[in-house]
Each structure stands twice: as C-alpha cells, then as structure tokens.
Design a protein around this motif. Structure first.
Motif, PDB file in Angstrom:
ATOM      1  N   PHE A  96       0.824  -1.198   0.000  1.00 29.17           N
ATOM      2  CA  PHE A  96       0.000   0.000   0.000  1.00 29.17           C
ATOM      3  C   PHE A  96       0.866   1.258   0.000  1.00 29.17           C
ATOM      4  O   PHE A  96       0.542   2.246  -0.660  1.00 29.17           O
ATOM      5  CB  PHE A  96      -0.928  -0.020   1.213  1.00 29.17           C
ATOM      6  CG  PHE A  96      -2.000   1.031   1.169  1.00 29.17           C
ATOM      7  CD1 PHE A  96      -2.746   1.242   0.019  1.00 29.17           C
ATOM      8  CD2 PHE A  96      -2.271   1.806   2.282  1.00 29.17           C
ATOM      9  CE1 PHE A  96      -3.745   2.210  -0.023  1.00 29.17           C
ATOM     10  CE2 PHE A  96      -3.258   2.775   2.256  1.00 29.17           C
ATOM     11  CZ  PHE A  96      -4.000   2.975   1.096  1.00 29.17           C
ATOM     12  N   TYR A  97       1.961   1.203   0.730  1.00 28.99           N
ATOM     13  CA  TYR A  97       2.883   2.340   0.744  1.00 28.99           C
ATOM     14  C   TYR A  97       3.439   2.608  -0.651  1.00 28.99           C
ATOM     15  O   TYR A  97       3.564   3.751  -1.090  1.00 28.99           O
ATOM     16  CB  TYR A  97       4.029   2.079   1.722  1.00 28.99           C
ATOM     17  CG  TYR A  97       5.155   3.073   1.585  1.00 28.99           C
ATOM     18  CD1 TYR A  97       5.065   4.343   2.149  1.00 28.99           C
ATOM     19  CD2 TYR A  97       6.307   2.758   0.855  1.00 28.99           C
ATOM     20  CE1 TYR A  97       6.087   5.272   1.999  1.00 28.99           C
ATOM     21  CE2 TYR A  97       7.328   3.672   0.703  1.00 28.99           C
ATOM     22  CZ  TYR A  97       7.218   4.929   1.282  1.00 28.99           C
ATOM     23  OH  TYR A  97       8.228   5.841   1.122  1.00 28.99           O
ATOM     24  N   LYS A  99       1.930   2.032  -3.301  1.00 29.97           N
ATOM     25  CA  LYS A  99       0.779   2.299  -4.164  1.00 29.97           C
ATOM     26  C   LYS A  99       0.550   1.194  -5.198  1.00 29.97           C
ATOM     27  O   LYS A  99       0.158   1.453  -6.334  1.00 29.97           O
ATOM     28  CB  LYS A  99       0.935   3.651  -4.867  1.00 29.97           C
ATOM     29  CG  LYS A  99       1.019   4.829  -3.894  1.00 29.97           C
ATOM     30  CD  LYS A  99       1.166   6.151  -4.619  1.00 29.97           C
ATOM     31  CE  LYS A  99       1.238   7.322  -3.638  1.00 29.97           C
ATOM     32  NZ  LYS A  99       1.420   8.622  -4.307  1.00 29.97           N
ATOM     33  N   LYS A 100       0.796  -0.051  -4.751  1.00 30.03           N
ATOM     34  CA  LYS A 100       0.552  -1.200  -5.621  1.00 30.03           C
ATOM     35  C   LYS A 100      -0.865  -1.756  -5.447  1.00 30.03           C
ATOM     36  O   LYS A 100      -1.305  -2.570  -6.256  1.00 30.03           O
ATOM     37  CB  LYS A 100       1.577  -2.308  -5.325  1.00 30.03           C
ATOM     38  CG  LYS A 100       3.023  -1.890  -5.543  1.00 30.03           C
ATOM     39  CD  LYS A 100       3.271  -1.449  -6.969  1.00 30.03           C
ATOM     40  CE  LYS A 100       4.721  -1.019  -7.188  1.00 30.03           C
ATOM     41  NZ  LYS A 100       4.940  -0.516  -8.560  1.00 30.03           N
ATOM     42  N   ASN A 102      -4.995  -0.364  -4.111  1.00 30.65           N
ATOM     43  CA  ASN A 102      -5.778   0.818  -3.746  1.00 30.65           C
ATOM     44  C   ASN A 102      -6.332   0.688  -2.325  1.00 30.65           C
ATOM     45  O   ASN A 102      -6.181  -0.356  -1.677  1.00 30.65           O
ATOM     46  CB  ASN A 102      -6.899   1.061  -4.756  1.00 30.65           C
ATOM     47  CG  ASN A 102      -7.852  -0.123  -4.854  1.00 30.65           C
ATOM     48  OD1 ASN A 102      -8.157  -0.774  -3.863  1.00 30.65           O
ATOM     49  ND2 ASN A 102      -8.324  -0.401  -6.065  1.00 30.65           N
TER      50      ASN A 102
END
Length: 318
Positions: A96-97, A99-100, A102
């Motif tokens: 998530f960090y 941005k892989k 949502n």
C-alpha cells in the motif's frame, strides 16, 4: 506445510538438520530477499507478497485445525500460521505504501487477515498486527494534508471497532481472560508477580532462566533447552530466553547485535523518509513484541521481513 510433514517428528539429536533447517535456511531466505530487493524492488515485492498472501488464505484450508487448536485439537501449523500472517500484514502495508494496491483492496485484505488471526486465538499475533497497523496510521498523519486526517480517522475507527468486536465476541477475548489463570496453574509458589502477566508463557521464563544459569557462557546448544517434565518437555517459548539458554551470554550478545544492526538500518531509512521508516518500525516492533512469547530465530518469514527492513530507502524509492 510440506516441510512439517517431511520433518515430523524432528530429530533434535542430529546436528545437521538443526544447522540446515533451523539456521541455514532462514538466513539464506533473508539474504536472498535482500539481494532481490536490491536488483528489482517491484518484482521482488510482487513475488513475495503473492507468496505470503497465498499462504495466509490457503494454509487454513490445508490445516483448518489452526482455528481450534486451543480446544485440545492438534494443529500441524500451530501458532506459526498466525505469526506468518502478521508478516503478511506487514508486506501488505508495504504494498500500500508503494501504491501497488488501492485503499479498498488494502482495507478488505487487512480486515480479512486480521480476522483470520483473531480466529486462531493467537494473542501475540493479534497485538503484533495492531502494532503494524498503528505505526502505519501514524505514518499517514501530515498536518499540512487534509486527506491524511481522513485516512487516520477512517483507519482508527475501523481499528477501534474491530478490536472491541474481537475482544467481546471471539476466542481472543476468552484467551485474554485466561492470562493470570494460566500463570497460576503453571508457576511454582513464590515466583515473581510480574510473570503472571505472561499467562501460559510464564513458566518458560521462570524455568528457562534456570536453564540459562546452568550453562551461562555458551548455553546448551541450538534447540536443546527444554522446560517441563521428562515425558513432555517443551522448547522455550520466548526468543530472548531461548537465545540465552541455547547460546549463553556470548550467543545472546551476537543476537542483540544483529537486531541492533537492523534497527540502525531502519533508523537510516527513517531519516531519509519519515513515512517509510515508520512502516518499517511497525514491522520491527511487531517482531520484537512476538519474541517475548515465542521463538522466531528459525522462522524464515521473520528473517525475510528483517531482510526487507535492511534495504536502503534509495533502492525502495527508485
């Protein structure tokens, strides 16, 4: 799962399986992951996340007894399932960090993984998962960004509601109530009062310390320390006491230096990027917490996570 089938029951008297399975394999996993992240961060993160997510969702199908192991039913994976799932949560936060995934996918997978951990009744994994998420929530906070306030409020609301529900309606609440009762059943009269807070792990500290005092310099050797009666001896369920008892003061010093080395690398990453550093600290302190009530030095998942934490931020950024 295959590994457990092939090596069960473990032959502790033979030194080669100890060196290979318990020491060589986890360290090689850590080094390979660190090397792959240096080569191609996105590829390595994608592969390792797929592996961990498959494990967390497929392992209970292979061994459904992980959810009833505290009802007198033997489980092949035991507590290790919940511990590895905590590392899955840490990997998910990294995704998530980067941005892989949502927000919706992240929230759904986080709730699913935490729910599976709750259903196992493994207290250390439950609170370790909370530590991972708490540090991530802190990393989101930015006084200058209104969106960060929304994210923090959203995750805190979900987290508080989920915690309350888990404690009041699942086996996790029942296991929390048993803490002092389990200590009273296992500790001898006159044991220090503070050990009662460790529940069924309290005798591991009490008797493990006695094992350490027998051979304080070099210890008894890897996985050779035992507590309990001669018919059903148990390995010490604390990374710190196990290191002292197995390897003595000398080995424990190297153990501390190893964790200090990882911590220094995380601190370097924190100075480069506050948010990324806090994400790593969440995983690091989750492992530090789990170490109090289990041993982790022979768990590849733990060493893989520590290997990821050691990667310089410059490589992650690029």
């Amino acid at each position: 799962v295959i590994n457990y089938y092939l090596t069960w029951p473990p032959v502790e008297e033979i030194i080669f399986p100890i060196l290979f399975r318990y020491i060589f394999v986890p360290l090689v996993c850590m080094l390979l992951i660190a090397s792959e992240f240096k080569e191609n961060v996105n590829r390595a993160l994608f592969i390792i996340s797929i592996i961990f997510l498959i494990y967390s969702f497929v392992a209970p199908i292979v061994d459904p007894n992980v959810f009833v192991k505290y009802e007198g039913v033997d489980s092949l994976l035991g507590n290790s399932y919940a511990l590895v799932s905590t590392i899955t949560l840490f990997i998910l936060v990294l995704l998530f960090y980067k941005k892989k995934v949502n927000v919706l996918v992240f929230v759904i997978l986080t709730i699913a993984i935490m729910s599976l951990i709750v259903l196992t009744g493994t207290r250390k994994a439950f609170f370790a998962g909370i530590i991972v998420l708490f540090f991530y929530i802190i990393s989101l906070f930015d006084f200058k960004n209104i969106k960060s306030y929304i994210y923090v409020c959203l995750f805190l609301t979900i987290g508080c509601y989920g915690y309350q529900y888990a404690i009041e309606n699942t086996i996790m609440g029942e296991r929390m109530v048993l803490l002092e009762e389990q200590a009273d059943d296992n500790l001898p009269i006159g044991a220090p009062e503070y050990l009662h807070y460790l529940g069924d792990r309290s005798p591991h500290y009490y008797y493990g310390w006695a094992e350490f005092l027998e051979k304080p310099i070099l210890g008894h050797g890897p996985r050779q320390s035992r507590i309990g009666g001669p018919t059903e001896p148990a390995y010490i369920h604390s990374e710190y006491i196990a290191q002292l008892s197995d390897n003595g003061i000398i080995g424990f010093a190297f153990f501390v230096l190893f964790y200090m080395s990882v911590c220094r690398r995380i601190q370097y990453n924190y100075r480069q990027n506050r948010r990324y550093g806090l994400v790593l600290y969440g995983g690091f302190f989750a492992i530090i917490f789990m170490n109090f009530t289990t041993w982790t030095w022979d768990m590849p998942a733990i060493l893989i996570a520590l290997g990821i934490m050691a990667i310089p931020y410059e490589l992650i950024k690029n």
